[in-house]
Design a protein around this motif. Structure first.
Motif, mmCIF file in Angstrom:
data_model
loop_
_atom_site.group_PDB
_atom_site.id
_atom_site.type_symbol
_atom_site.label_atom_id
_atom_site.label_comp_id
_atom_site.label_asym_id
_atom_site.label_seq_id
_atom_site.Cartn_x
_atom_site.Cartn_y
_atom_site.Cartn_z
ATOM 1 N N LEU A 192 0.828 -1.208 0.000
ATOM 2 C CA LEU A 192 0.000 0.000 0.000
ATOM 3 C C LEU A 192 0.863 1.260 0.000
ATOM 4 N N LYS A 193 1.933 1.238 0.764
ATOM 5 C CA LYS A 193 2.813 2.409 0.832
ATOM 6 C C LYS A 193 3.523 2.643 -0.506
ATOM 7 N N ILE A 194 3.965 1.575 -1.133
ATOM 8 C CA ILE A 194 4.630 1.689 -2.443
ATOM 9 C C ILE A 194 3.651 2.243 -3.483
ATOM 10 N N ALA A 195 2.447 1.692 -3.515
ATOM 11 C CA ALA A 195 1.439 2.163 -4.473
ATOM 12 C C ALA A 195 1.043 3.612 -4.182
ATOM 13 N N GLY A 196 0.973 3.964 -2.897
ATOM 14 C CA GLY A 196 0.656 5.346 -2.522
ATOM 15 C C GLY A 196 1.706 6.326 -3.015
ATOM 16 N N ALA A 197 2.972 5.922 -2.945
ATOM 17 C CA ALA A 197 4.045 6.780 -3.457
ATOM 18 C C ALA A 197 3.894 6.968 -4.967
ATOM 19 N N GLY A 198 3.493 5.905 -5.656
ATOM 20 C CA GLY A 198 3.253 6.006 -7.095
ATOM 21 C C GLY A 198 2.102 6.953 -7.403
ATOM 22 N N LEU A 199 1.035 6.879 -6.611
ATOM 23 C CA LEU A 199 -0.100 7.792 -6.798
ATOM 24 C C LEU A 199 0.320 9.241 -6.613
ATOM 25 N N SER B 68 10.775 15.041 -13.327
ATOM 26 C CA SER B 68 11.687 13.891 -13.319
ATOM 27 C C SER B 68 11.512 13.161 -11.994
ATOM 28 N N PHE B 69 11.633 11.848 -12.072
ATOM 29 C CA PHE B 69 11.421 10.997 -10.905
ATOM 30 C C PHE B 69 12.733 10.401 -10.425
ATOM 31 N N ASP B 70 12.716 9.962 -9.193
ATOM 32 C CA ASP B 70 13.859 9.294 -8.577
ATOM 33 C C ASP B 70 13.290 8.243 -7.628
ATOM 34 N N SER B 71 14.150 7.406 -7.135
ATOM 35 C CA SER B 71 13.699 6.436 -6.137
ATOM 36 C C SER B 71 14.412 6.723 -4.822
ATOM 37 N N MET B 72 13.729 6.410 -3.735
ATOM 38 C CA MET B 72 14.337 6.563 -2.422
ATOM 39 C C MET B 72 14.044 5.306 -1.619
ATOM 40 N N MET B 73 15.025 4.882 -0.866
ATOM 41 C CA MET B 73 14.864 3.676 -0.060
ATOM 42 C C MET B 73 14.096 4.018 1.207
ATOM 43 N N LEU C 281 10.845 3.524 -3.063
ATOM 44 C CA LEU C 281 9.626 4.232 -3.421
ATOM 45 C C LEU C 281 9.948 5.294 -4.459
ATOM 46 N N VAL C 282 9.038 5.514 -5.366
ATOM 47 C CA VAL C 282 9.218 6.572 -6.360
ATOM 48 C C VAL C 282 8.914 7.907 -5.704
ATOM 49 N N LYS C 283 9.634 8.934 -6.127
ATOM 50 C CA LYS C 283 9.354 10.286 -5.657
ATOM 51 C C LYS C 283 9.669 11.256 -6.792
ATOM 52 N N VAL C 284 9.104 12.430 -6.715
ATOM 53 C CA VAL C 284 9.406 13.470 -7.696
ATOM 54 C C VAL C 284 10.769 14.035 -7.330
ATOM 55 N N LYS C 285 11.697 13.931 -8.254
ATOM 56 C CA LYS C 285 13.045 14.446 -8.030
ATOM 57 C C LYS C 285 13.079 15.949 -8.251
ATOM 58 N N GLN C 286 12.449 16.377 -9.346
ATOM 59 C CA GLN C 286 12.530 17.785 -9.699
ATOM 60 C C GLN C 286 11.431 18.162 -10.676
ATOM 61 N N ILE C 287 10.924 19.365 -10.515
ATOM 62 C CA ILE C 287 10.068 19.963 -11.532
ATOM 63 C C ILE C 287 10.953 20.999 -12.207
ATOM 64 N N GLY C 288 11.299 20.715 -13.453
ATOM 65 C CA GLY C 288 12.241 21.563 -14.175
ATOM 66 C C GLY C 288 11.574 22.343 -15.283
#
Length: 139
Positions: free
Chosen positions: A10-17, A52-57, A65-72
């Motif tokens: 659920l947490k992984i999918a939530g990060a994707g959302l 652009s996206f990045d992953s964080m442990m 988990l996926v996260k937004v790295k930057q809005i460029g």
């Protein structure tokens, strides 16, 4: 152990959302400003935003988990349109138009929507599995 795995899912999918929601917001902003020009002579119009996206442990979950790295900003060239009566027209009568291509934005929106939907399906399936586990434990 099963509950931890489903909770992590659920947490992984939530990060994707969350990541895809940001992406959809940026696409909407780009589309809304596709015709926004400068108001001063020779000024720059709206410049397309990119995500652009990045992953964080996440050590608590034990997964990335996926996260937004930057809005460029998209540094591609602006289009020029001849309109000498426009307030932003340069000395030659050309106005800079935003570097937003609606077709590209629509494709990006569709891709983000599909990724969002996939994450929602993961959440729905995980919740259904949790409900089944609880029902089994009750009987």
């Amino acid at each position: 152990m099963m509950n931890d795995a489903l909770g992590a899912t659920l947490k992984i999918a939530g990060a994707g959302l969350q990541a895809q929601s940001t992406r959809l917001r940026v696409v909407a902003e780009n589309l809304a400003n596709a015709d926004s020009t400068a108001t001063t002579k020779g000024g720059d119009p709206y410049r397309r935003k990119t995500v652009s996206f990045d992953s964080m442990m996440d050590r608590g979950v034990g997964a990335e988990l996926v996260k937004v790295k930057q809005i460029g900003r998209d540094r591609s060239d602006f289009q020029l349109a001849y309109d000498p009566s426009h307030p932003a027209a340069d000395d030659k009568g050309y106005v800079k138009k935003p570097n937003v291509q609606p077709l590209i934005e629509m494709m990006d929106m569709r891709e983000a929507g599909r990724a969002f939907e996939a994450s929602m399906n993961v959440i729905e399936q995980s919740r259904a599995m949790m409900t089944r586990v609880v029902d089994l434990l009750r009987s």
